[in-house]
Enzyme design. Structure first.
Site, PDB file in Angstrom:
ATOM      1  N   LEU A   1      10.364  19.004   0.596  1.00 58.14           N
ATOM      2  CA  LEU A   1      11.547  19.848   0.740  1.00 58.14           C
ATOM      3  C   LEU A   1      11.237  21.049   1.641  1.00 58.14           C
ATOM      4  O   LEU A   1      11.782  22.131   1.438  1.00 58.14           O
ATOM      5  CB  LEU A   1      12.045  20.338  -0.622  1.00 58.14           C
ATOM      6  CG  LEU A   1      13.056  19.455  -1.358  1.00 58.14           C
ATOM      7  CD1 LEU A   1      13.507  20.132  -2.647  1.00 58.14           C
ATOM      8  CD2 LEU A   1      14.260  19.110  -0.490  1.00 58.14           C
TER       9      LEU A   1
ATOM     10  N   GLU B   1       0.845  -1.199   0.000  1.00 60.58           N
ATOM     11  CA  GLU B   1       0.000   0.000   0.000  1.00 60.58           C
ATOM     12  C   GLU B   1       0.879   1.247   0.000  1.00 60.58           C
ATOM     13  O   GLU B   1       2.007   1.236   0.484  1.00 60.58           O
ATOM     14  CB  GLU B   1      -0.935  -0.010   1.216  1.00 60.58           C
ATOM     15  CG  GLU B   1      -0.248  -0.125   2.572  1.00 60.58           C
ATOM     16  CD  GLU B   1       0.159   1.211   3.171  1.00 60.58           C
ATOM     17  OE1 GLU B   1      -0.268   2.252   2.636  1.00 60.58           O
ATOM     18  OE2 GLU B   1       0.918   1.214   4.147  1.00 60.58           O
TER      19      GLU B   1
ATOM     20  N   CYS C   1       4.449   5.544   9.825  1.00 58.50           N
ATOM     21  CA  CYS C   1       5.065   4.881   8.671  1.00 58.50           C
ATOM     22  C   CYS C   1       6.525   5.272   8.464  1.00 58.50           C
ATOM     23  O   CYS C   1       7.408   4.424   8.531  1.00 58.50           O
ATOM     24  CB  CYS C   1       4.250   5.185   7.408  1.00 58.50           C
ATOM     25  SG  CYS C   1       2.654   4.343   7.357  1.00 58.50           S
TER      26      CYS C   1
ATOM     27  N   ALA D   1      11.656  22.606   5.176  1.00 59.20           N
ATOM     28  CA  ALA D   1      12.404  22.490   6.422  1.00 59.20           C
ATOM     29  C   ALA D   1      11.486  22.763   7.607  1.00 59.20           C
ATOM     30  O   ALA D   1      10.545  23.539   7.507  1.00 59.20           O
ATOM     31  CB  ALA D   1      13.573  23.464   6.424  1.00 59.20           C
ATOM     32  N   GLY D   2      11.781  22.121   8.728  1.00 62.73           N
ATOM     33  CA  GLY D   2      10.959  22.336   9.907  1.00 62.73           C
ATOM     34  C   GLY D   2      11.405  21.457  11.054  1.00 62.73           C
ATOM     35  O   GLY D   2      12.594  21.157  11.209  1.00 62.73           O
TER      36      GLY D   2
END
Length: 440
Positions: free
Chosen positions: A248, A146, A258, A250-251
């Site tokens: 992409l 899946e 998962c 940022a944080g």
């Protein structure tokens, strides 16, 4: 076709409902009687947009039912294994106990000629082991991984970007084609391969996404030191067709049920097979992700003048991402707990995940309404980019705060608008204006 779905958690409930919407007769089996009762009543046991209408449609049409009785599996032509394969409590490897229990429950009821299809994410070699357990039943086996994303799982099931069939030899390709006829008729790509390749595709995909996220977070840390802006850098990278802009941002890092566990499972498999380069790469990715959370908490402490002892801090977000109530490995709660452990008075708000968060983190305070959560706070930290938060009126939010200081842990707010409203705004990996001052 007559189909059974064994395991009606996140994957299984969505899969059962979407198969019924394609015209199949589906019975979902789960050993959790409370979950079965909810699903049989057309209610989802978790937040997933679009799932409850699909459940009610299948139930009302008589094409969908849920049960805790394994004997109800006997009439099915195709059986999907959709149970969880969480990370082991003692190692990075996947825990396959639920899968093996599901196969044991199915075995007495599977008919000769029936097809058993694994959808769970598993280590290489699992399909061969399951085939061994089914030996003597006359059933065939396929592995059909899946690729659902929480928050868009219904759409991902009805309009997948690819179907993968892992089969032995010629295998039961025609049966799977009949199951997914409605999907294939829309032109969905189909990849037919061997068991091992099918087993690897999901973990390889998630590991690559994790790599992109950790890469941009590492670059963001460099940008902070160099005085560059990772938001603009990411925008420019995204225009490169070889790279693309998705994943992409940022944080404060990634979480959920998962990416982290699949990354670690893949790493465990690499270790077992002596593939040191992959083991080292995935270890680095995992470490960068953990560091992104630590850096978010560290930045919050700096914005509070070097100590959060007794400071009132509001965390905007509890779910690991918007669109779900899943708090597994949530960066938002991780940062909240780090700050609480340093003495901060932490209040968390989230439009869907507060019930789950209260159970897991009773040491935190919770408020359902964002403005109520912000009232009297000295620092707001955005860690789950729900539209309910990114769409806040910055002036109204500032009026609720004791001090209008915000750490945008997802770089998701309109920084200019929040600054115009009087906020001291701080992003992650972005240039900070010289005038931004921490809480005194």
């Amino acid at each position: 076709m007559k189909i059974s779905v064994i395991g009606c958690g996140y994957l299984g409930a969505v899969h059962a409902a979407t198969l019924a919407s394609m015209g199949h007769d589906v019975v979902g089996l789960d050993n959790d009687s409370a979950r079965v009762a909810l699903l049989a009543g057309g209610r989802a046991p978790f937040h997933e947009p679009g799932l409850e209408p699909l459940l009610r449609e299948g139930l009302d049409a008589g094409r969908l039912e849920f049960t805790a009785d394994p004997a109800r599996l006997a009439a099915a032509d195709v059986h999907f294994l959709c149970v969880g394969t969480p990370q082991s409590k003692t190692a990075n490897a996947a825990d396959l106990s639920q899968l093996l229990d599901a196969v044991a429950a199915l075995r007495p009821h599977v008919r000769p000629g029936a097809l058993v299809v694994g959808k769970s994410t598993v280590p290489v070699g699992t399909a061969n082991a399951v085939a061994g357990y089914l030996s003597g039943t006359g059933a065939e086996l396929a592995w059909n991984p899946e690729f659902l994303r929480q928050g868009t799982a219904v759409q991902d099931s009805l309009l997948p970007d690819r179907l993968v069939y892992g089969v032995a030899g010629d295998g039961p390709v025609s049966v799977l084609d009949a199951v997914y006829a409605a999907v294939l008729d829309r032109g969905t790509p189909r990849v037919v391969t061997d068991f091992a390749t099918a087993e690897l595709i999901k973990v390889a995909a998630n590991a690559f996404l994790a790599l992109k996220l950790s890469f941009i977070n590492a670059v963001g840390e460099f940008c902070e030191d160099a005085g560059a802006d990772v938001v603009r850098l990411s925008e420019a990278l995204g225009h490169d067709g070889r790279i693309g802009g998705r994943y992409l941002q940022a944080g404060a890092g990634f979480g959920g049920g998962c990416l982290p566990k699949d990354l670690r499972s893949f790493r465990s498999q690499a270790q077992q097979r002596g593939v040191e380069s992959l083991d080292e790469l995935l270890s680095l990715v995992d470490g960068i992700n953990a560091d992104a959370r630590f850096r978010a908490a560290e930045r919050a402490v700096r914005l509070c003048g070097g100590s959060v002892e007794g400071r009132r801090i509001t965390i905007l977000g509890a779910a690991f991402k918007p669109g779900t109530d899943d708090i597994r490995d949530s960066p938002a709660l991780d940062v909240a707990l780090q700050l609480a452990a340093q003495g901060a008075v932490v209040t968390v708000t989230d439009p869907q995940a507060l019930g789950n968060a209260r159970l897991q983190c009773p040491q935190l305070a919770f408020e359902a309404e964002p403005l109520d959560a912000l009232r009297g706070a000295e620092l707001a930290v955005l860690l789950t980019e729900w539209p309910e938060f990114t769409g806040l009126d910055p002036e109204a939010a500032a009026a609720a705060m004791a001090r209008a200081v915000v750490l945008d842990g997802r770089n998701a707010l309109d920084a200019a608008a929040w600054r115009r409203a009087g906020w001291a705004y701080c992003g992650m990996g972005a240039q900070q204006p010289r005038t931004s001052s921490p809480v005194a």
